[in-house]
Design a protein around this motif. Structure first.
Motif, PDB file in Angstrom:
ATOM      1  N   HIS A  18      18.402  30.772  -6.010  1.00 59.53           N
ATOM      2  CA  HIS A  18      18.286  29.895  -7.492  1.00 59.53           C
ATOM      3  C   HIS A  18      18.220  28.559  -7.057  1.00 59.53           C
ATOM      4  CE1 HIS A  18      19.248  33.833  -9.004  1.00 59.53           C
ATOM      5  NE2 HIS A  18      18.262  33.767 -10.376  1.00 59.53           N
ATOM      6  N   PRO A  19      16.944  27.783  -7.417  1.00 58.48           N
ATOM      7  CA  PRO A  19      17.684  26.691  -6.482  1.00 58.48           C
ATOM      8  C   PRO A  19      17.352  25.305  -7.821  1.00 58.48           C
ATOM      9  CG  PRO A  19      15.255  26.835  -6.921  1.00 58.48           C
ATOM     10  CD  PRO A  19      15.677  27.838  -6.816  1.00 58.48           C
ATOM     11  N   ASP A  20      17.640  26.123  -8.951  1.00 61.81           N
ATOM     12  CA  ASP A  20      18.330  25.133  -9.911  1.00 61.81           C
ATOM     13  C   ASP A  20      19.971  25.100  -9.869  1.00 61.81           C
ATOM     14  OD1 ASP A  20      18.107  27.766 -10.517  1.00 61.81           O
ATOM     15  OD2 ASP A  20      18.649  26.989 -12.445  1.00 61.81           O
ATOM     16  N   GLN A  21      20.359  26.441  -9.483  1.00 61.88           N
ATOM     17  CA  GLN A  21      21.992  26.011  -9.840  1.00 61.88           C
ATOM     18  C   GLN A  21      22.314  26.008  -8.838  1.00 61.88           C
ATOM     19  OE1 GLN A  21      23.851  28.300 -12.823  1.00 61.88           O
ATOM     20  NE2 GLN A  21      21.560  27.695 -13.436  1.00 61.88           N
ATOM     21  N   LEU A  22      21.651  25.792  -7.620  1.00 61.16           N
ATOM     22  CA  LEU A  22      21.806  25.191  -6.049  1.00 61.16           C
ATOM     23  C   LEU A  22      21.746  23.095  -6.412  1.00 61.16           C
ATOM     24  CD1 LEU A  22      22.584  25.559  -3.044  1.00 61.16           C
ATOM     25  CD2 LEU A  22      19.908  25.405  -2.472  1.00 61.16           C
ATOM     26  N   LYS A  23      21.122  22.983  -6.723  1.00 64.46           N
ATOM     27  CA  LYS A  23      20.689  21.778  -7.474  1.00 64.46           C
ATOM     28  C   LYS A  23      21.649  21.531  -8.185  1.00 64.46           C
ATOM     29  CE  LYS A  23      17.724  17.846  -9.152  1.00 64.46           C
ATOM     30  NZ  LYS A  23      18.472  17.346  -9.820  1.00 64.46           N
ATOM     31  N   LEU A  24      22.199  21.742  -9.318  1.00 63.89           N
ATOM     32  CA  LEU A  24      23.419  22.074 -10.331  1.00 63.89           C
ATOM     33  C   LEU A  24      24.671  21.515  -9.383  1.00 63.89           C
ATOM     34  CD1 LEU A  24      23.968  21.351 -12.765  1.00 63.89           C
ATOM     35  CD2 LEU A  24      24.571  23.831 -13.530  1.00 63.89           C
ATOM     36  N   LEU A  25      25.065  22.157  -9.045  1.00 65.98           N
ATOM     37  CA  LEU A  25      26.191  22.230  -7.523  1.00 65.98           C
ATOM     38  C   LEU A  25      26.394  21.539  -6.768  1.00 65.98           C
ATOM     39  CD1 LEU A  25      28.788  23.891  -7.426  1.00 65.98           C
ATOM     40  CD2 LEU A  25      27.804  25.574  -5.387  1.00 65.98           C
ATOM     41  N   ALA A  31      28.454  47.254 -13.587  1.00 68.37           N
ATOM     42  CA  ALA A  31      29.443  46.898 -14.630  1.00 68.37           C
ATOM     43  C   ALA A  31      29.856  45.285 -14.915  1.00 68.37           C
ATOM     44  CB  ALA A  31      31.291  47.608 -13.929  1.00 68.37           C
ATOM     45  N   ASP A  32      29.963  44.569 -13.835  1.00 70.55           N
ATOM     46  CA  ASP A  32      29.972  43.264 -14.001  1.00 70.55           C
ATOM     47  C   ASP A  32      28.485  42.641 -14.427  1.00 70.55           C
ATOM     48  OD1 ASP A  32      31.994  42.375 -13.325  1.00 70.55           O
ATOM     49  OD2 ASP A  32      31.742  42.438 -11.037  1.00 70.55           O
ATOM     50  N   HIS A  33      26.889  43.637 -14.677  1.00 74.11           N
ATOM     51  CA  HIS A  33      25.395  42.756 -14.825  1.00 74.11           C
ATOM     52  C   HIS A  33      25.548  43.758 -16.581  1.00 74.11           C
ATOM     53  CE1 HIS A  33      23.340  40.993 -11.721  1.00 74.11           C
ATOM     54  NE2 HIS A  33      24.781  41.196 -11.177  1.00 74.11           N
ATOM     55  N   ASP A  34      26.970  43.800 -17.299  1.00 79.71           N
ATOM     56  CA  ASP A  34      26.691  44.666 -18.318  1.00 79.71           C
ATOM     57  C   ASP A  34      26.456  43.657 -19.031  1.00 79.71           C
ATOM     58  OD1 ASP A  34      26.802  45.964 -20.674  1.00 79.71           O
ATOM     59  OD2 ASP A  34      28.636  47.726 -19.849  1.00 79.71           O
ATOM     60  N   PRO A  35      25.482  43.791 -20.058  1.00 82.74           N
ATOM     61  CA  PRO A  35      25.305  43.011 -21.024  1.00 82.74           C
ATOM     62  C   PRO A  35      26.409  42.922 -22.097  1.00 82.74           C
ATOM     63  CG  PRO A  35      23.610  44.171 -21.137  1.00 82.74           C
ATOM     64  CD  PRO A  35      23.933  44.796 -20.364  1.00 82.74           C
ATOM     65  N   ALA A  36      26.957  44.271 -22.416  1.00 84.98           N
ATOM     66  CA  ALA A  36      28.016  44.414 -23.394  1.00 84.98           C
ATOM     67  C   ALA A  36      29.380  43.765 -22.980  1.00 84.98           C
ATOM     68  CB  ALA A  36      28.207  45.805 -23.786  1.00 84.98           C
ATOM     69  N   HIS A  37      29.686  42.878 -22.415  1.00 86.47           N
ATOM     70  CA  HIS A  37      30.090  41.974 -21.209  1.00 86.47           C
ATOM     71  C   HIS A  37      29.693  40.316 -20.839  1.00 86.47           C
ATOM     72  CE1 HIS A  37      34.351  41.436 -19.550  1.00 86.47           C
ATOM     73  NE2 HIS A  37      33.880  40.443 -19.088  1.00 86.47           N
ATOM     74  N   ALA A  38      28.834  41.005 -20.176  1.00 86.28           N
ATOM     75  CA  ALA A  38      27.974  39.308 -19.783  1.00 86.28           C
ATOM     76  C   ALA A  38      27.242  38.599 -20.304  1.00 86.28           C
ATOM     77  CB  ALA A  38      28.416  39.400 -18.456  1.00 86.28           C
ATOM     78  N   PRO A  39      26.739  38.516 -21.528  1.00 86.62           N
ATOM     79  CA  PRO A  39      25.611  38.354 -22.036  1.00 86.62           C
ATOM     80  C   PRO A  39      24.247  37.623 -21.179  1.00 86.62           C
ATOM     81  CG  PRO A  39      26.886  37.841 -23.277  1.00 86.62           C
ATOM     82  CD  PRO A  39      27.850  37.668 -21.856  1.00 86.62           C
ATOM     83  N   GLN A  40      23.526  38.655 -20.923  1.00 84.19           N
ATOM     84  CA  GLN A  40      21.934  37.905 -20.133  1.00 84.19           C
ATOM     85  C   GLN A  40      22.798  38.010 -18.297  1.00 84.19           C
ATOM     86  OE1 GLN A  40      21.425  34.017 -21.545  1.00 84.19           O
ATOM     87  NE2 GLN A  40      19.067  35.082 -21.918  1.00 84.19           N
ATOM     88  N   GLY A  41      23.784  38.999 -18.303  1.00 85.45           N
ATOM     89  CA  GLY A  41      23.790  39.383 -16.933  1.00 85.45           C
ATOM     90  C   GLY A  41      23.286  39.418 -15.910  1.00 85.45           C
ATOM     91  N   ASP A  42      22.193  39.317 -15.955  1.00 86.61           N
ATOM     92  CA  ASP A  42      21.130  39.252 -15.158  1.00 86.61           C
ATOM     93  C   ASP A  42      20.665  38.270 -14.034  1.00 86.61           C
ATOM     94  OD1 ASP A  42      21.240  41.964 -14.580  1.00 86.61           O
ATOM     95  OD2 ASP A  42      19.557  42.073 -16.233  1.00 86.61           O
ATOM     96  N   GLN A  43      21.084  37.767 -15.173  1.00 88.26           N
ATOM     97  CA  GLN A  43      20.962  35.436 -14.883  1.00 88.26           C
ATOM     98  C   GLN A  43      22.245  35.001 -14.177  1.00 88.26           C
ATOM     99  OE1 GLN A  43      19.469  33.794 -18.328  1.00 88.26           O
ATOM    100  NE2 GLN A  43      18.001  35.430 -18.658  1.00 88.26           N
ATOM    101  N   LEU A  44      21.555  34.061 -13.143  1.00 88.80           N
ATOM    102  CA  LEU A  44      22.812  33.558 -12.554  1.00 88.80           C
ATOM    103  C   LEU A  44      23.153  32.000 -13.250  1.00 88.80           C
ATOM    104  CD1 LEU A  44      25.067  33.167 -10.173  1.00 88.80           C
ATOM    105  CD2 LEU A  44      23.102  31.875  -8.963  1.00 88.80           C
ATOM    106  N   ASP A  45      24.226  32.067 -13.625  1.00 92.42           N
ATOM    107  CA  ASP A  45      24.473  30.708 -14.264  1.00 92.42           C
ATOM    108  C   ASP A  45      26.162  30.225 -13.586  1.00 92.42           C
ATOM    109  OD1 ASP A  45      25.501  28.552 -16.328  1.00 92.42           O
ATOM    110  OD2 ASP A  45      24.621  29.667 -17.606  1.00 92.42           O
ATOM    111  N   ILE A  46      26.089  29.163 -13.226  1.00 92.61           N
ATOM    112  CA  ILE A  46      26.962  29.257 -12.756  1.00 92.61           C
ATOM    113  C   ILE A  46      27.750  28.308 -13.742  1.00 92.61           C
ATOM    114  CG2 ILE A  46      26.648  28.949 -10.435  1.00 92.61           C
ATOM    115  CD1 ILE A  46      26.353  25.277 -10.127  1.00 92.61           C
TER     116      ILE A  46
END
Length: 405
Positions: free
Chosen positions: A259-266, A319-334
């Motif tokens: 996810h180069p956009d997230q790497l660049k942001l960090l 569990a940690d990708h469950d959208p009921a707890h983490a919306p759009q859980g399959d996306q990486l967003d730092i």
């Protein structure tokens, strides 16, 4: 339903489980049978449910038949992971007295120093296996120094760690696990004997030279640790103190590189490293499934009755990708306003070493990203090899992570 779990990307299969069979029984070789729990709220509740025991006496017969546990202990001996209250309460209190926040925070400059030295070595080249160059030697050096373990023995206990905690369900794999258990127990017994010779019991825990010495002192207190508990606890700390952090760094860097956009942001906003580590733990953490639990009676979860004496595996990665707890859980967003995750577990068995793992992850990844601005994968992601020990595997980690810089 039948679910094929792809080691490289198990998350699509876990999505199907959450949606269609959030409590699901799977069968494996040699009589293995495990119930998977995949939704966040169910998982969180299961991790703190007293009807789901950690003690091996409640394990199903197939687990004992295969030798994965004995009546008295799990593969890592008598420790926090194989006990329930009140023994767990006593053990945790005593270990916490040695594993203090002050001792952990005092490690910060040393963790930075080790990281800098390892990256200095990398700077002489243009390609490396990041696991071998940084992700393994950093946490293993830290835990060796923390416990007072000779660094020269690191490869032996790393190899035996793997065989102990994630055996292949084959006669050969189970034989290797038994041999690894014997080696680990003999090694830890020797560590304790050496510490007893040099320990000064009059010193407070924070002033003792290492954690083994602190635990030896704790073992001699009233209602303290038995010799089996002492050896098992040191074994657990040594194993957990490096195995999971290797994969936190490896999985986390792979996620950023993909996810180069997230790497660049960090790289542009290094102050994001703290929430970034939490997001990386949630997104692709080092422990795919919690260590096994055993039902002490029939237990109903999400409308499904799990019989007594069954093995239950809480799938943290699902569990940690469950959208009921983490919306759009399959996306990486730092920058995510990170909801609580289960990467370190929950309840009584929440990971004691979480502060140390976070510290090492923040320093390792933050420093690496800062020092090497042109980091990239040296192979395509589909060519990476993931560890796979089948139905009983709990660790999620790569065999190697080739990078260019």
């Amino acid at each position: 339903m039948t679910v094929a779990i792809d080691r490289a990307d198990p998350y699509e299969a876990y999505k199907r489980l959450r949606e269609q069979a959030p409590v699901h029984r799977i069968e494996g070789p040699m009589g293995a049978e495990i119930w998977l729990v995949s939704r966040y709220e169910d998982a969180r509740a299961a991790l703190s449910d007293p009807r789901l025991s950690k003690h091996p006496r409640h394990a199903p017969q197939w687990v004992r038949d295969l030798g994965l546990v004995t009546e008295s202990e799990n593969p890592l001996g008598v420790n926090l992971l194989s006990t329930d209250p009140p023994d767990h309460t006593r053990l945790r209190r005593l270990v916490t007295s040695a594993f203090t926040r002050r001792r952990m925070e005092a490690l910060r400059p040393r963790v930075q120093q080790i990281t800098d030295a390892l990256l200095d070595e990398m700077a002489g080249g243009t390609e490396a296996d990041l696991l071998a160059a940084l992700a393994f030697p950093l946490p293993v050096t830290v835990i060796c120094e923390l416990l007072g373990v000779p660094f020269a023995d690191r490869h032996d206990f790393h190899r035996n760690t793997r065989a102990s905690i994630s055996p292949e369900l084959t006669p050969e794999g189970l034989a290797a696990q038994r041999e690894a258990r014997r080696w680990m127990r003999d090694y830890m017994t020797g560590l304790v004997a050496n510490a007893r010779v040099r320990v000064d019991p009059t010193l407070p825990p924070d002033e003792l030279p290492d954690l083994v010495s602190a635990l030896v002192v704790a073992a001699d207190e009233r209602d303290g640790l038995s010799e089996d508990e002492l050896v098992g606890m040191i074994q657990l700390l040594l194993v957990a103190g490096h195995e999971t952090t290797v994969n936190l760094i490896g999985n986390g860097m792979l996620a950023l590189l993909c996810h180069p956009d997230q790497l660049k942001l960090l790289r542009e906003r290094p102050e994001l490293v703290v929430p970034a580590i939490e997001e990386l733990l949630r997104f692709d953490g080092p422990v795919e499934r919690a260590t096994p639990r055993y039902t002490v009676q029939d237990v109903e979860i999400a409308g499904v009755t799990i019989p007594a004496n069954s093995m239950v595996s809480v799938v943290l990665a699902a569990a940690d990708h469950d959208p009921a707890h983490a919306p759009q859980g399959d996306q990486l967003d730092i920058t995510r306003a990170t909801p609580s995750h289960l990467a370190f577990g929950h309840g009584l068995h929440f990971c004691l070493g979480a502060p140390l793992a976070r510290l090492e992850g923040q320093i390792a990844i933050g420093t690496l990203v800062r020092r090497f601005p042109d980091l990239a994968l040296a192979v395509s992601p589909e060519k990476l090899r993931w560890r796979d020990n089948g139905i009983t595997s709990i660790i999620r980690g790569l065999e190697e992570l080739p990078i260019r810089y």
